[in-house]
Design an enzyme around this catalytic site. Structure first.
Site, PDB file in Angstrom:
ATOM      1  N   GLY A  12     -27.019 -12.659  63.465  1.00 33.50           N
ATOM      2  CA  GLY A  12     -27.965 -13.615  62.874  1.00 33.50           C
ATOM      3  C   GLY A  12     -29.253 -12.903  62.497  1.00 33.50           C
ATOM      4  O   GLY A  12     -29.310 -11.668  62.436  1.00 33.50           O
ATOM      5  N   ALA A  14     -32.028 -12.296  64.019  1.00 37.24           N
ATOM      6  CA  ALA A  14     -32.620 -11.340  64.961  1.00 37.24           C
ATOM      7  C   ALA A  14     -31.802 -10.043  64.995  1.00 37.24           C
ATOM      8  O   ALA A  14     -32.351  -8.941  64.857  1.00 37.24           O
ATOM      9  CB  ALA A  14     -32.711 -11.965  66.349  1.00 37.24           C
ATOM     10  N   THR A  41     -27.914 -18.796  62.414  1.00 33.75           N
ATOM     11  CA  THR A  41     -28.900 -18.594  61.341  1.00 33.75           C
ATOM     12  C   THR A  41     -28.386 -19.158  60.020  1.00 33.75           C
ATOM     13  O   THR A  41     -29.102 -19.867  59.310  1.00 33.75           O
ATOM     14  CB  THR A  41     -29.202 -17.083  61.172  1.00 33.75           C
ATOM     15  N   GLU A 115     -42.386 -30.702  59.303  1.00 30.32           N
ATOM     16  CA  GLU A 115     -41.430 -31.171  60.325  1.00 30.32           C
ATOM     17  C   GLU A 115     -42.200 -31.692  61.525  1.00 30.32           C
ATOM     18  O   GLU A 115     -43.419 -31.479  61.630  1.00 30.32           O
ATOM     19  CB  GLU A 115     -40.468 -30.033  60.700  1.00 30.32           C
ATOM     20  N   HIS A 238     -31.112 -32.277  68.742  1.00 35.72           N
ATOM     21  CA  HIS A 238     -31.658 -32.641  67.434  1.00 35.72           C
ATOM     22  C   HIS A 238     -31.366 -34.119  67.225  1.00 35.72           C
ATOM     23  O   HIS A 238     -30.244 -34.567  67.453  1.00 35.72           O
ATOM     24  CB  HIS A 238     -31.002 -31.798  66.332  1.00 35.72           C
ATOM     25  N   ARG A 284     -39.270 -33.856  68.505  1.00 32.85           N
ATOM     26  CA  ARG A 284     -37.832 -34.098  68.654  1.00 32.85           C
ATOM     27  C   ARG A 284     -37.398 -34.721  69.969  1.00 32.85           C
ATOM     28  O   ARG A 284     -36.488 -35.538  70.008  1.00 32.85           O
ATOM     29  CB  ARG A 284     -37.093 -32.756  68.554  1.00 32.85           C
ATOM     30  N   HIS A 345     -28.723 -28.837  70.031  1.00 33.05           N
ATOM     31  CA  HIS A 345     -29.150 -28.075  68.858  1.00 33.05           C
ATOM     32  C   HIS A 345     -29.664 -26.678  69.201  1.00 33.05           C
ATOM     33  O   HIS A 345     -29.316 -25.714  68.536  1.00 33.05           O
ATOM     34  CB  HIS A 345     -30.243 -28.882  68.164  1.00 33.05           C
ATOM     35  N   ARG A 380     -39.108 -26.549  71.861  1.00 39.49           N
ATOM     36  CA  ARG A 380     -39.409 -25.717  70.681  1.00 39.49           C
ATOM     37  C   ARG A 380     -39.947 -26.563  69.535  1.00 39.49           C
ATOM     38  O   ARG A 380     -39.407 -27.621  69.208  1.00 39.49           O
ATOM     39  CB  ARG A 380     -38.121 -25.027  70.222  1.00 39.49           C
ATOM     40  N   SER A 385     -38.078 -20.954  65.390  1.00 40.44           N
ATOM     41  CA  SER A 385     -37.138 -19.981  65.966  1.00 40.44           C
ATOM     42  C   SER A 385     -36.776 -18.858  65.006  1.00 40.44           C
ATOM     43  O   SER A 385     -36.629 -17.702  65.429  1.00 40.44           O
ATOM     44  CB  SER A 385     -35.875 -20.684  66.442  1.00 40.44           C
ATOM     45  N   LEU A 386     -36.648 -19.144  63.718  1.00 38.52           N
ATOM     46  CA  LEU A 386     -36.352 -18.035  62.795  1.00 38.52           C
ATOM     47  C   LEU A 386     -37.535 -17.065  62.794  1.00 38.52           C
ATOM     48  O   LEU A 386     -37.361 -15.845  62.734  1.00 38.52           O
ATOM     49  CB  LEU A 386     -36.074 -18.564  61.382  1.00 38.52           C
TER      50      LEU A 386
HETATM   51  C1  SIN Z   1     -33.831 -28.822  60.835  1.00 42.93           C
HETATM   52  O1  SIN Z   1     -33.711 -28.484  59.666  1.00 42.93           O
HETATM   53  O2  SIN Z   1     -34.048 -29.969  61.193  1.00 42.93           O
HETATM   54  C2  SIN Z   1     -33.693 -27.777  61.892  1.00 42.93           C
HETATM   55  C3  SIN Z   1     -34.890 -26.962  61.953  1.00 42.93           C
HETATM   56  C4  SIN Z   1     -35.012 -26.364  63.318  1.00 42.93           C
HETATM   57  O3  SIN Z   1     -34.284 -26.720  64.209  1.00 42.93           O
HETATM   58  O4  SIN Z   1     -35.906 -25.530  63.498  1.00 42.93           O
END
Ligand code: SIN
Length: 530
Positions: A12, A14, A41, A115, A238, A284, A345, A380, A385-386
């Site tokens: 992925g 990382a 990813t 978000e 999620h 979330r 998630h 989180r 995370s990315l």
């Molecule tokens: C999403 O697109 O809802 C996921 C984004 C995430 O989990 O960071």
């Protein structure tokens, strides 16, 4: 036995970012269970949170991350990830990745998504398939490197450590045994820098947004090698996974709510307002618990995500992947609300590391979702995370390159011994145990917990682990068996960690202790074998 300067397990964001950086300094092998793109990813829809706008600031991003983390983030780690983020994003752009832009008053600028939990628009994205674009970009770059070997369809079995081999010297990681799925043989890979980038463990739950590869392999291997594991009780659910009999693990991105999508119950009510003033875009954990409560109270099977008030052209352009997928299941999201349920998630805990991905075992690094750096704390923040994967991979590569020059002499490693074992005779046992773990985790260790349910899960998991251990020693290893063994180990770690935390905080909510208890529990849960 094969020898490499760096061995990376997982492909992925990382793992690939680490591999590309390490390749400038030595030979690298990237070991991945299926194909290079079978990663979490590649499934990421939302994007990468990063401060790029004049209206935003590092301070605000840090503040939002710490608020979501509910007192358990490591602030120094958060600050580094947030402030180093823009530089790492520029590197991705230099590899050819183009984030979406929009035209404002005659000039073009990045189109930033929003978000839950973010006080500003700061999520860079490529339509609603950001992860896929990142994955393709990194794999394309990897294929241009002459000193990187990508081993697909290879599953890591276990880490090889000095302690396991009985050396009286300081313990360290020496290599890894890897199953080649095509030949069925277990190979020995020697490297004094092993990097676990195996992602999370969503498949430990019956319902998940994760791909099939997410079986907690890295955490389970590290645990068996005696490495410290932290905060496994914090599993992020999620709120919006597509609810449809034939749709397996399909996420409806939080970006849909970021663009105005509203959650409604079976009566069409905007119920989130009753739970949080931020409504459908509350963090979330709050949204997932609210949906869980609505579903349990009404007996309905799901709730609905409604974005039909937005123009159809906007929906089709901004969310082409989600739009097309829903259409395949007979739903036009521009005309009808999407049925959704919460699903496992993201694993916020993992192998305990420092900011450089260093674990408690010298020579072993962990990066990405498999690691617990302190970035996410108890919950989180979406799309962080990315970014963490990118930044910590960079840090870890720099640290691993430095350590390599001080590396100790190489030790001959024993080949894998399969002894007199035979092929698994009854696959049904593996599948049955697999289903049982996922269902019991969903029913007893889900969004809302109690000590009684956790204890039940714990007792059942110990029995399952005994059965699986017997299988493991008596039969030839297979990918299914390895994954089952890892799932069981990770499930037990989640339960044990949850039992340790006698309070509710972030993603861990228990009816027995519904309040946070800062005095006793504002600290990480750290477990290690023995
Ligand atoms: C999403 O697109 O809802 C996921 C984004 C995430 O989990 O960071």
């Amino acid at each position: 036995m094969k020898d490499y300067d760096f061995a990376v397990i997982g492909s992925g964001i990382a793992g690939l970012s680490f591999a590309l950086k390490a390749a400038k300094h030595g030979s690298v092998v990237v070991i991945t269970k299926r194909t290079g793109t079978d990663t979490n990813t590649a499934w990421a829809q939302g994007g990468i949170a990063c401060v790029t706008s004049d209206e935003d600031s590092f301070e605000l991003h840090v503040r939002d991350t710490l608020a979501a983390g509910a007192g358990l983030c490591n602030e120094a780690v958060v600050r580094t990830v947030v402030t180093e983020g823009p530089q790492r994003i520029r590197e991705l752009a230099e590899l050819g990745l183009q984030f979406d832009e929009r035209e404002i008053c005659g000039h073009r600028e990045l189109d930033l998504g929003k978000e839950g939990g973010h006080s500003k628009r700061r999520v860079l994205h490529v339509r609603d398939a950001t992860g896929k674009e990142i994955e393709d970009t990194l794999l394309r770059e990897l294929s241009r490197q002459s000193n990187v070997e990508l081993l697909e369809n290879h599953t890591a079995v276990d880490l090889i450590t000095a302690a396991k081999l009985g050396f009286a010297t300081e313990n360290r990681c020496l290599g890894v045994y890897v199953l080649d799925e095509k030949t069925g043989e277990v190979e020995t890979i020697r490297s004094d820098r092993i990097v676990l980038a195996t992602g999370g463990c969503g498949k430990v739950y019956l319902y998940t947004t994760n791909p099939d590869i997410a079986t907690g392999d890295g955490v389970a291997m590290a645990w068996r090698a005696g490495v410290e594991i932290a905060n496994m009780e914090f599993i992020q659910f999620h709120p919006t996974c597509l609810f449809h009999a034939e749709a397996k693990s399909f996420l409806i991105s939080e970006a849909v709510r970021g663009e105005g999508g509203i959650l409604r119950n079976h009566r069409g009510e905007d119920f989130m307002k009753r739970y949080d003033p931020r409504g459908s875009l509350a963090p979330r954990d709050i949204v997932a618990r609210a949906i869980d409560a609505e579903i349990k109270r009404s007996g309905a099977k799901c709730v609905f995500l409604d974005i039909t008030h937005k123009p159809p052209e906007f929906i089709r352009k901004r969310f082409p992947h989600i739009y097309q997928t829903c259409l395949r299941f007979g739903m036009d999201m521009s005309k009808q609300p999407i049925p959704v349920v919460p699903a496992a998630h993201y694993q916020c805990g993992g192998i305990k590391t420092d900011l450089n991905g260093a674990t408690s075992l010298p020579g072993l690094y962990a990066i990405g979702e498999v690691a617990c750096t302190g970035m996410h704390g108890a919950n989180r923040l979406a799309s962080n995370s990315l970014l963490e994967g990118l930044v910590v991979a960079h840090q870890a590569a720099a640290a691993a390159v430095q350590m390599r020059s001080a590396a100790k002499p190489k030790i001959a490693l024993p080949e894998w011994q399969s002894g007199k074992v035979q092929d698994v005779d009854e696959l049904v046992v593996i599948y049955h145990n697999w289903d049982e773990i996922r269902r019991l985790m969903w029913d007893y260790v889900g969004i809302v917990r109690t000590d009684k349910r956790l204890q039940r899960a714990s007792a059942r998991l110990r029995n399952l682990q005994r059965e699986i251990r017997e299988f493991y020693w008596n039969f030839k290893v297979s990918v299914d068996l390895l994954e089952l063994r890892n799932l069981a180990a990770v499930a037990a770690l989640i339960v044990d960690s949850a039992l340790c935390r006698k309070e509710s905080r972030g993603l861990h909510y228990t009816l027995d202790y519904p309040q946070a208890n800062d005095e006793e529990f504002r600290r990480d849960t750290v477990l290690s074998r023995g």
